[in-house]
Design an enzyme around this catalytic site. Structure first.
Site, PDB file in Angstrom:
ATOM      1  N   ASP A  34     135.054  85.869  14.455  1.00 23.38           N
ATOM      2  CA  ASP A  34     134.909  87.272  14.868  1.00 23.38           C
ATOM      3  C   ASP A  34     135.819  88.198  14.060  1.00 23.38           C
ATOM      4  OD1 ASP A  34     133.285  86.162  16.698  1.00 23.38           O
ATOM      5  OD2 ASP A  34     134.373  86.886  18.487  1.00 23.38           O
ATOM      6  N   SER A  83     101.979  95.068  34.379  1.00 21.70           N
ATOM      7  CA  SER A  83     102.826  94.039  34.967  1.00 21.70           C
ATOM      8  C   SER A  83     101.940  92.844  35.284  1.00 21.70           C
ATOM      9  CB  SER A  83     103.525  94.566  36.202  1.00 21.70           C
ATOM     10  OG  SER A  83     102.558  94.974  37.124  1.00 21.70           O
ATOM     11  N   LEU A  84     102.542  91.797  35.820  1.00 16.38           N
ATOM     12  CA  LEU A  84     101.772  90.575  36.062  1.00 16.38           C
ATOM     13  C   LEU A  84     101.519  90.382  37.545  1.00 16.38           C
ATOM     14  CD1 LEU A  84     103.709  88.143  33.704  1.00 16.38           C
ATOM     15  CD2 LEU A  84     101.521  89.255  33.272  1.00 16.38           C
ATOM     16  N   GLU A 113     106.786  80.420  29.885  1.00 16.47           N
ATOM     17  CA  GLU A 113     108.034  81.040  29.431  1.00 16.47           C
ATOM     18  C   GLU A 113     108.896  81.348  30.650  1.00 16.47           C
ATOM     19  OE1 GLU A 113     106.930  84.549  27.128  1.00 16.47           O
ATOM     20  OE2 GLU A 113     105.238  83.410  26.341  1.00 16.47           O
ATOM     21  N   LYS A 115     110.875  83.645  33.071  1.00 17.58           N
ATOM     22  CA  LYS A 115     110.745  85.059  33.405  1.00 17.58           C
ATOM     23  C   LYS A 115     112.159  85.630  33.532  1.00 17.58           C
ATOM     24  CE  LYS A 115     108.330  88.243  36.461  1.00 17.58           C
ATOM     25  NZ  LYS A 115     109.471  89.089  36.786  1.00 17.58           N
ATOM     26  N   ASP A 117     115.164  87.986  34.152  1.00 18.39           N
ATOM     27  CA  ASP A 117     115.339  89.025  35.160  1.00 18.39           C
ATOM     28  C   ASP A 117     116.139  90.192  34.587  1.00 18.39           C
ATOM     29  OD1 ASP A 117     115.034  90.267  37.527  1.00 18.39           O
ATOM     30  OD2 ASP A 117     116.470  89.043  38.631  1.00 18.39           O
ATOM     31  N   TYR A 222     109.034  88.856  23.772  1.00 15.75           N
ATOM     32  CA  TYR A 222     107.977  87.899  24.107  1.00 15.75           C
ATOM     33  C   TYR A 222     106.585  88.318  23.673  1.00 15.75           C
ATOM     34  CZ  TYR A 222     107.887  90.932  28.225  1.00 15.75           C
ATOM     35  OH  TYR A 222     107.847  92.022  29.058  1.00 15.75           O
ATOM     36  N   LYS A 286     100.972  81.868  30.670  1.00 12.04           N
ATOM     37  CA  LYS A 286      99.947  82.614  29.923  1.00 12.04           C
ATOM     38  C   LYS A 286      98.935  81.649  29.326  1.00 12.04           C
ATOM     39  CE  LYS A 286     103.622  85.812  28.599  1.00 12.04           C
ATOM     40  NZ  LYS A 286     104.531  86.333  27.576  1.00 12.04           N
ATOM     41  N   LYS A 310     107.003  83.357  41.011  1.00  7.99           N
ATOM     42  CA  LYS A 310     108.308  83.860  41.453  1.00  7.99           C
ATOM     43  C   LYS A 310     109.021  82.791  42.269  1.00  7.99           C
ATOM     44  CE  LYS A 310     109.188  88.174  41.049  1.00  7.99           C
ATOM     45  NZ  LYS A 310     108.542  89.278  41.600  1.00  7.99           N
ATOM     46  N   CYS A 404     111.701 108.900  74.483  1.00 11.21           N
ATOM     47  CA  CYS A 404     112.272 109.131  73.157  1.00 11.21           C
ATOM     48  C   CYS A 404     113.802 109.087  73.200  1.00 11.21           C
ATOM     49  CB  CYS A 404     111.803 110.486  72.621  1.00 11.21           C
ATOM     50  SG  CYS A 404     112.590 110.924  71.057  1.00 11.21           S
ATOM     51  N   CYS A 407     114.993 112.907  72.380  1.00  9.75           N
ATOM     52  CA  CYS A 407     114.736 114.076  73.227  1.00  9.75           C
ATOM     53  C   CYS A 407     114.353 113.712  74.660  1.00  9.75           C
ATOM     54  CB  CYS A 407     113.657 114.958  72.606  1.00  9.75           C
ATOM     55  SG  CYS A 407     112.011 114.230  72.690  1.00  9.75           S
ATOM     56  N   CYS A 422     106.853 109.763  69.628  1.00 10.74           N
ATOM     57  CA  CYS A 422     107.299 110.888  70.430  1.00 10.74           C
ATOM     58  C   CYS A 422     106.431 112.059  69.980  1.00 10.74           C
ATOM     59  CB  CYS A 422     108.766 111.181  70.147  1.00 10.74           C
ATOM     60  SG  CYS A 422     109.278 112.788  70.769  1.00 10.74           S
ATOM     61  N   CYS A 427     111.146 117.926  69.333  1.00  5.08           N
ATOM     62  CA  CYS A 427     112.106 116.813  69.324  1.00  5.08           C
ATOM     63  C   CYS A 427     113.093 116.987  68.169  1.00  5.08           C
ATOM     64  CB  CYS A 427     111.359 115.492  69.181  1.00  5.08           C
ATOM     65  SG  CYS A 427     112.446 114.092  68.862  1.00  5.08           S
TER      66      CYS A 427
HETATM   67  S1  IVH Z   1     104.591  88.903  29.750  1.00  2.10           S
HETATM   68  C1  IVH Z   1     101.035  92.231  30.654  1.00  2.10           C
HETATM   69  N1  IVH Z   1     106.661  87.323  29.528  1.00  2.10           N
HETATM   70  O1  IVH Z   1     108.107  90.317  33.985  1.00  2.10           O
HETATM   71  C2  IVH Z   1     102.464  91.938  30.971  1.00  2.10           C
HETATM   72  N2  IVH Z   1     106.849  89.194  30.982  1.00  2.10           N
HETATM   73  O2  IVH Z   1     105.302  91.652  35.567  1.00  2.10           O
HETATM   74  C3  IVH Z   1     103.001  90.893  30.034  1.00  2.10           C
HETATM   75  N3  IVH Z   1     109.045  89.428  32.033  1.00  2.10           N
HETATM   76  O3  IVH Z   1     108.281  93.516  33.799  1.00  2.10           O
HETATM   77  C4  IVH Z   1     104.350  90.461  30.452  1.00  2.10           C
HETATM   78  N4  IVH Z   1     109.980  87.674  31.104  1.00  2.10           N
HETATM   79  O4  IVH Z   1     109.050  92.576  31.547  1.00  2.10           O
HETATM   80  C5  IVH Z   1     106.166  88.425  30.116  1.00  2.10           C
HETATM   81  N5  IVH Z   1     108.423  85.860  29.186  1.00  2.10           N
HETATM   82  C6  IVH Z   1     107.932  86.961  29.773  1.00  2.10           C
HETATM   83  C7  IVH Z   1     108.702  87.735  30.657  1.00  2.10           C
HETATM   84  C8  IVH Z   1     108.106  88.857  31.250  1.00  2.10           C
HETATM   85  C9  IVH Z   1     110.157  88.691  31.928  1.00  2.10           C
HETATM   86  C10 IVH Z   1     108.888  90.625  32.876  1.00  2.10           C
HETATM   87  C11 IVH Z   1     108.150  91.756  32.211  1.00  2.10           C
HETATM   88  C12 IVH Z   1     107.470  92.476  33.338  1.00  2.10           C
HETATM   89  C13 IVH Z   1     107.386  91.435  34.407  1.00  2.10           C
HETATM   90  C14 IVH Z   1     105.945  90.968  34.580  1.00  2.10           C
END
Ligand code: IVH
Length: 668
Positions: A34, A83-84, A113, A115, A117, A222, A286, A310, A404, A407, A422, A427
């Site tokens: 570093d 979103s998924l 993959e 997910k 957070d 991704y 996927k 999830k 209530c 009142c 109520c 009130c």
């Molecule tokens: S694919 C069409 N891959 O999870 C949406 N999403 O609802 C394609 N997330 O907010 C998303 N890791 O940001 C994908 N390896 C991953 C992910 C990922 C986290 C998040 C994404 C989104 C939510 C999916």
């Protein structure tokens, strides 16, 4: 140092520092200590200070954070950031697999993959240079957080090839950075972040990029849009290409031959999850082939070719100490569980809504029960169930009151409703909630007048209805607890400013039953003024596409009340605007366009126009742009990968155009 030498040296240092950065933050494999990095960075900073023109947008010195912004610019995503759909069990995964096989047969593989957070980000590269980074926002419009994203060292400022494309991924805060950050915050008496996701999002939402620069954020990319011409035909190859281009991807990904392998992978990570240096909240699955992804297409909200598994939410046991009752703006009585404080998924929980009496019966909840608590969607505390085995003779049946709590008037249960209400219009609890609603962000948006101030003003008898807000005097406000001269000035200015709001805010703020902020906007647009709306009858109201019988009835009833007329007069006298100020949609009669009076639905991915542009153009020509296809729909515009709405249109025999045809007609 002379200018020529400086130029040469700066270039050298930029290249080598970017290389060190890549080795350290993307490959996780530093080649120098570093101290060496720091030394060279210092040298480069020195040169760039002397010759500012040498500070290129991809210089590693930009990572320390640039100028402080006033606000984030809005960014419209060219392709929406969807979103998924979620899966919570093995069964959900098997269902997903069944749907996939119905769509594309049995010959395919999955890509799994982690997910991550954190929060979704989009990164735009132009000719190889990182030029714009944005948040997801509502999926269509996000915020430009380029300056903050540039401080993330695993995001390359420049890639080796002069390509133009967009990559998407997840920005996150590693567990260690999160713990260190909270330790420092505790020392400084600052509130701790609840979890790494909030910490990452909070850091990227700072207007001063130097803060993000100190927060040790990282990213996993991704997906790469516009894969045409790259020869990539699967998600897995797409990720490999991202690696080759110098992006950081997550290496724990796995291709799986079938859903059973997927389930093994999911089970494996459910066990190993705590050992990761960053937080994950599930697994993303996927369909690997891009052609097959396209074949499966999208629903209105999410792709059919992917799902997010999830992990189950953390559940803890605590004691129910009491059930508190509150009276809402519309008189609904809501019971809330008061819990012995307990830590769940990062924050301390001491209350959870029990929603209504039926739910208390259904879950058989008694006072002083031991209950299991979790956070639904990892956010909202919820009582999952009661530990019946731990009951003693201490527990007591809970009875909803007959009167209530605010009142004292008798509560009623309206037909077909689970809630007790109520119905006393005087009130005090309802009035107080109504006032809080009136000043809230989507209504009159009076800054500095939150729940606490309203409660004080109401308690001190300084306001009885919303018109009183506009009669408040300096000397009254300065008397309030925790109110200094500066806050009073600010508050009075905010009250004054709110008088100029466009009609829809006032309409929404008045809290007419069934009139949400969207309906308020429609009503304001259509009638233009409060007076015109007050005179409207059922027929006129229901003629508007989005206004149904129930809402129309409620609007008519509202304006029929004498007190409402008086209240509006008082507001008017105080100078509150009663007119709509936004753009007016052209009425069908005024327009000679073929779109006039037509109900149009947009679906699929638009490529020439953004969805908002298309909507605005159509509305300007007198069309009504609706969200779903029904018998009332006259025309559907189907973009790429249109899914169920297109199918519905075909089923109902509604006319369908592609985007090109739409653009041609719009240009006529
Ligand atoms: S694919 C069409 N891959 O999870 C949406 N999403 O609802 C394609 N997330 O907010 C998303 N890791 O940001 C994908 N390896 C991953 C992910 C990922 C986290 C998040 C994404 C989104 C939510 C999916």
């Amino acid at each position: 140092m002379d200018a020529t030498t400086a130029k040469k040296r700066a270039k050298e240092l930029q290249t080598i520092l970017n290389q060190y950065n890549y080795e350290y933050h993307v490959l996780d494999n530093p080649s120098v200590p570093d101290s060496e990095y720091d030394m060279r960075l210092k040298e480069l900073i020195g040169i760039e200070e002397q010759y500012p023109e040498l500070k290129t947008p991809d210089s590693p010195t930009v990572r320390v954070g640039g100028a402080v912004l006033d606000a984030f610019q809005k960014v419209e995503h060219r392709t929406p950031m969807l979103s998924l759909a979620n899966a919570f069990s093995e069964e959900d995964l098997l269902d997903f697999d069944r749907r996939v096989r119905q769509g594309i047969g049995d010959s395919f593989s999955y890509m799994c993959e982690l997910k991550i957070d954190g929060l979704a980000v989009s990164l735009l590269y132009e000719e190889g240079l990182f030029t714009r980074g944005a948040t997801r926002g509502d999926g269509y419009v996000g915020e430009d957080i380029t300056a903050n994203l540039k401080t993330i060292k695993s995001i390359p400022l420049k890639i080796n090839k002069p390509l133009t494309f967009e990559v998407r991924g997840e920005a996150y805060m590693p567990k260690k950075s999160f713990n260190d950050l909270n330790a420092i915050r505790a020392e400084n008496n600052e509130e701790a972040f609840a979890n790494p996701r909030n910490a990452a999002a909070g850091s990227l939402r700072q207007l001063d990029p130097r803060i993000a620069a100190k927060r040790n954020l990282s990213v996993f990319l991704y997906s790469l849009a516009d894969l045409g011409g790259t020869g990539v035909v699967t998600q897995s190859e797409g990720l490999d290409l991202l690696d080759d281009l110098g992006f950081k991807t997550n290496k724990e990904r796995r291709t799986c031959a079938d859903i059973h392998e997927v389930i093994e992978y999911v089970k494996g990570w459910t066990e190993k999850r705590p050992d990761l240096p960053y937080e994950i909240d599930g697994i993303v699955i996927k369909v690997n082939s891009l052609d097959q992804q396209e074949e499966l297409g999208y629903t209105a909200k999410s792709p059919r070719w992917a799902i997010a598994y999830k992990f189950p939410a953390e559940e803890v046991v605590t004691k129910l100490l009491d059930i508190e009752l509150s009276v809402g703006r519309t008189g609904v009585i809501t019971p809330t569980a008061i819990l012995s404080p307990v830590k769940v998924a990062g924050t301390t929980v001491s209350r959870a809504s029990l929603h209504n009496e039926d739910l208390i019966r259904e879950k058989d909840i008694k006072l002083y029960d031991y209950v299991v608590v979790k956070k639904a969607g990892d956010i909202i505390p919820e009582v999952v169930n009661v530990l019946v085995d731990r009951r003693t003779d201490e527990q007591q049946e809970f009875k909803m009151p007959t009167h209530c709590p605010a009142c004292g008037s008798e509560l009623v249960r309206l037909e077909e409703e689970v809630a007790l209400r109520c119905i006393n219009p005087k009130c005090p609890a309802q009035i107080r909630e109504g006032l809080i609603h009136f000043v809230s962000r989507n209504a009159m948006n009076i800054d500095g007048m939150g729940e606490k101030v309203i409660t004080q003003l109401f308690g001190e008898n300084l306001i009885h209805d919303v018109a009183d807000i506009y009669q408040l005097k300096h000397e009254q406000l300065i008397e309030l607890e925790r109110m200094g001269e500066k806050s009073v000035q600010k508050l009075l200015a905010a009250i004054e400013a709110s008088k100029a709001n466009s009609l829809e805010r006032l309409l929404f703020g008045l809290g007419i039953r069934h009139v949400g902020s969207k309906a308020a906007k429609t009503l304001a647009q259509q009638f233009g003024s409060m007076d015109a709306l007050a005179k409207a009858g059922m027929e006129e109201l229901t003629a508007i596409n989005e206004i149904g019988d129930k809402m129309a009835d409620s609007v008519v009833t509202f304006f029929e009340q004498e007190e409402v007329g008086e209240l509006l007069q008082e507001l008017k006298n105080a100078g509150v605007n009663m007119e709509y100020k936004g753009p007016k949609p052209v009425s069908a009669e005024e327009s000679d366009s073929i779109f006039a009076g037509k109900t149009v639905v947009l679906t699929g991915k638009l490529e020439i126009l953004t969805r908002n542009e298309a909507k605005e153009k159509l509305e300007a020509l007198g069309a009504n742009v609706a969200g779903s296809v029904s018998k009332k729909t006259n025309l559907v515009i189907a973009g790429a990968d249109a899914g169920s709405k297109l199918a519905k249109a075909q089923e109902l025999g509604v006319e369908v155009w592609d985007e090109e045809k739409l653009v041609q007609e719009l240009n006529k």
